[in-house]
Design a protein around this motif. Structure first.
Motif, short mmCIF file in Angstrom:
data_model
loop_
_atom_site.label_atom_id
_atom_site.label_comp_id
_atom_site.label_asym_id
_atom_site.label_seq_id
_atom_site.Cartn_x
_atom_site.Cartn_y
_atom_site.Cartn_z
N UNK A 161 -3.87 46.14 -45.27
CA UNK A 161 -4.74 45.90 -44.12
C UNK A 161 -5.98 46.80 -44.16
N UNK A 162 -5.79 48.04 -44.58
CA UNK A 162 -6.93 48.97 -44.66
C UNK A 162 -7.97 48.50 -45.66
N UNK A 163 -7.50 47.98 -46.80
CA UNK A 163 -8.44 47.46 -47.81
C UNK A 163 -9.20 46.26 -47.25
N UNK A 164 -8.49 45.36 -46.56
CA UNK A 164 -9.15 44.20 -45.96
C UNK A 164 -10.21 44.63 -44.95
N UNK A 165 -9.89 45.61 -44.12
CA UNK A 165 -10.83 46.09 -43.10
C UNK A 165 -12.07 46.68 -43.77
N UNK A 166 -11.87 47.49 -44.81
CA UNK A 166 -13.01 48.10 -45.51
C UNK A 166 -13.90 47.04 -46.15
N UNK A 167 -13.32 46.00 -46.70
CA UNK A 167 -14.10 44.94 -47.34
C UNK A 167 -14.94 44.20 -46.30
N UNK A 168 -14.35 43.90 -45.15
CA UNK A 168 -15.10 43.21 -44.09
C UNK A 168 -16.25 44.08 -43.59
N UNK A 169 -16.00 45.38 -43.41
CA UNK A 169 -17.08 46.28 -42.98
C UNK A 169 -18.21 46.33 -44.02
N UNK A 170 -17.85 46.36 -45.29
CA UNK A 170 -18.86 46.37 -46.34
C UNK A 170 -19.69 45.10 -46.31
N UNK A 171 -19.03 43.96 -46.15
CA UNK A 171 -19.75 42.69 -46.06
C UNK A 171 -20.68 42.68 -44.85
N UNK A 172 -20.23 43.26 -43.72
CA UNK A 172 -21.08 43.33 -42.53
C UNK A 172 -22.34 44.16 -42.79
N UNK A 173 -22.18 45.30 -43.44
CA UNK A 173 -23.33 46.16 -43.72
C UNK A 173 -24.34 45.45 -44.61
N UNK A 174 -23.85 44.79 -45.66
CA UNK A 174 -24.75 44.08 -46.57
C UNK A 174 -25.46 42.94 -45.84
#
Length: 311
Positions: free
Chosen positions: A205-218
């Motif tokens: 779940x932590x990896x999924x959350x980090x990926x979504x946050x990264x996509x949001x920033x980009x």
């Protein structure tokens, strides 16, 4: 494995929970029942107070007539709550109405106090989401990973843009940028070192959350560049994309003074038209604040109007 059942609101399905997992309390205490409505009232009051600070005529006069501008602006505005909805949908099967709660969460953070939105959303989740465990850990982990992901991206961008920042002679000393980067690095390192104590969700779940946050920033960085290009089309989109990236770096480094002036200097160096760039920044800041105000009033009224129905 043996299962228990969590009591769900009337008309909703019961949620099975493994034995040993803390269950959501069926009857929340008084302060939990009134936490979200109280914050909604505060959002409404703050939004109404902000109405007096906006020069609506000047703002409307600056707004481009292009429908594409409004589409890009609205998408960029909605991406942060939408990304969190994706996260909590994956964690909790959050219903669609949870998106409005996440909008209120953003408004609370923006026009009240930082992280007050997390308090609001925690209270909302305790009253509305059919969860198998208390939501505090998930809300906390999402907030921590949002900050950590932003810090890591900022450090990467500082390293990539350092030659340009150094050569522009904008009053940014190497020592000042170094100290700012050290503060950001320390925060990220502390998160990594104490992750087992700070974070409660499973690694997947932590990896999924980090990926979504990264996509949001980009996504928000790219859309910001597109907005600027629509307002001042004389400069190539690639320049605005570079500026949007540099603005993120400047805005997140904690010890830099006069960040807007630094950005104006970057813009003047890359695209010229310093006065127009200043107006551009003022326009988007004004539009964002106006959107906060209008949504704050509308969502605040709707939340308070539904309080009795949820008791």
């Amino acid at each position: 494995m043996k299962l228990e059942t969590v009591s769900a609101p009337l008309g909703s399905a019961a949620v099975p929970a493994p034995i040993g997992v803390p269950l959501v309390e069926q009857a929340p205490t008084s302060w939990r029942r009134w936490l979200a409505p109280a914050l909604s009232t505060a959002i409404l009051i703050a939004a109404l107070a902000q109405l007096r600070t906006l020069d609506w005529r000047a703002l409307i006069a600056m707004v481009p007539a292009s429908p594409l501008f409004w589409i890009v602006f609205l998408v960029s505005y909605l991406i942060p709550p939408a990304s969190e909805w994706v996260i909590f949908r994956a964690l909790w099967a959050l219903p669609g109405r949870g998106f409005l709660a996440l909008l209120r969460k953003r408004l609370s953070n923006e026009i009240l106090l930082g992280y007050s939105g997390e308090v609001y959303f925690y209270g909302w989740a305790r009253r509305n989401a059919a969860l198998v465990a208390a939501p505090f850990g998930a809300v906390k982990d999402v907030a921590i990973l949002s900050a950590a992901t932003g810090n890591i991206v900022t450090l990467v961008l500082v390293a990539a843009s350092w030659p340009l920042l150094r050569d522009l002679n904008l009053g940014l000393s190497a020592r000042l940028i170094g100290y700012s980067a050290a503060v950001v690095t320390a925060g990220s390192l502390l998160t990594m070192v104490f992750r087992k104590s700070l974070l409660s969700l499973p690694r997947r779940d932590l990896v999924m959350i980090a990926i979504v946050h990264l996509a949001r920033i980009i996504a928000t960085t790219v859309l910001t560049a597109i907005l600027w290009a629509l307002i001042l089309p004389a400069a190539p989109l690639s320049w605005w994309l570079m500026l949007a990236t540099l603005r993120m770096v400047v805005s997140r480094l904690p010890l830099l003074p006069n960040k807007d002036l630094v950005f104006a200097g970057l813009a003047a160096f890359l695209v010229g038209h310093r006065a127009q760039v200043t107006e551009l920044v003022s326009l988007l800041a004004g539009l964002t604040l106006a959107t906060h105000v209008l949504l704050g009033v509308g969502l605040g009224v709707s939340e308070l109007a539904g309080v009795e129905n949820r008791r």
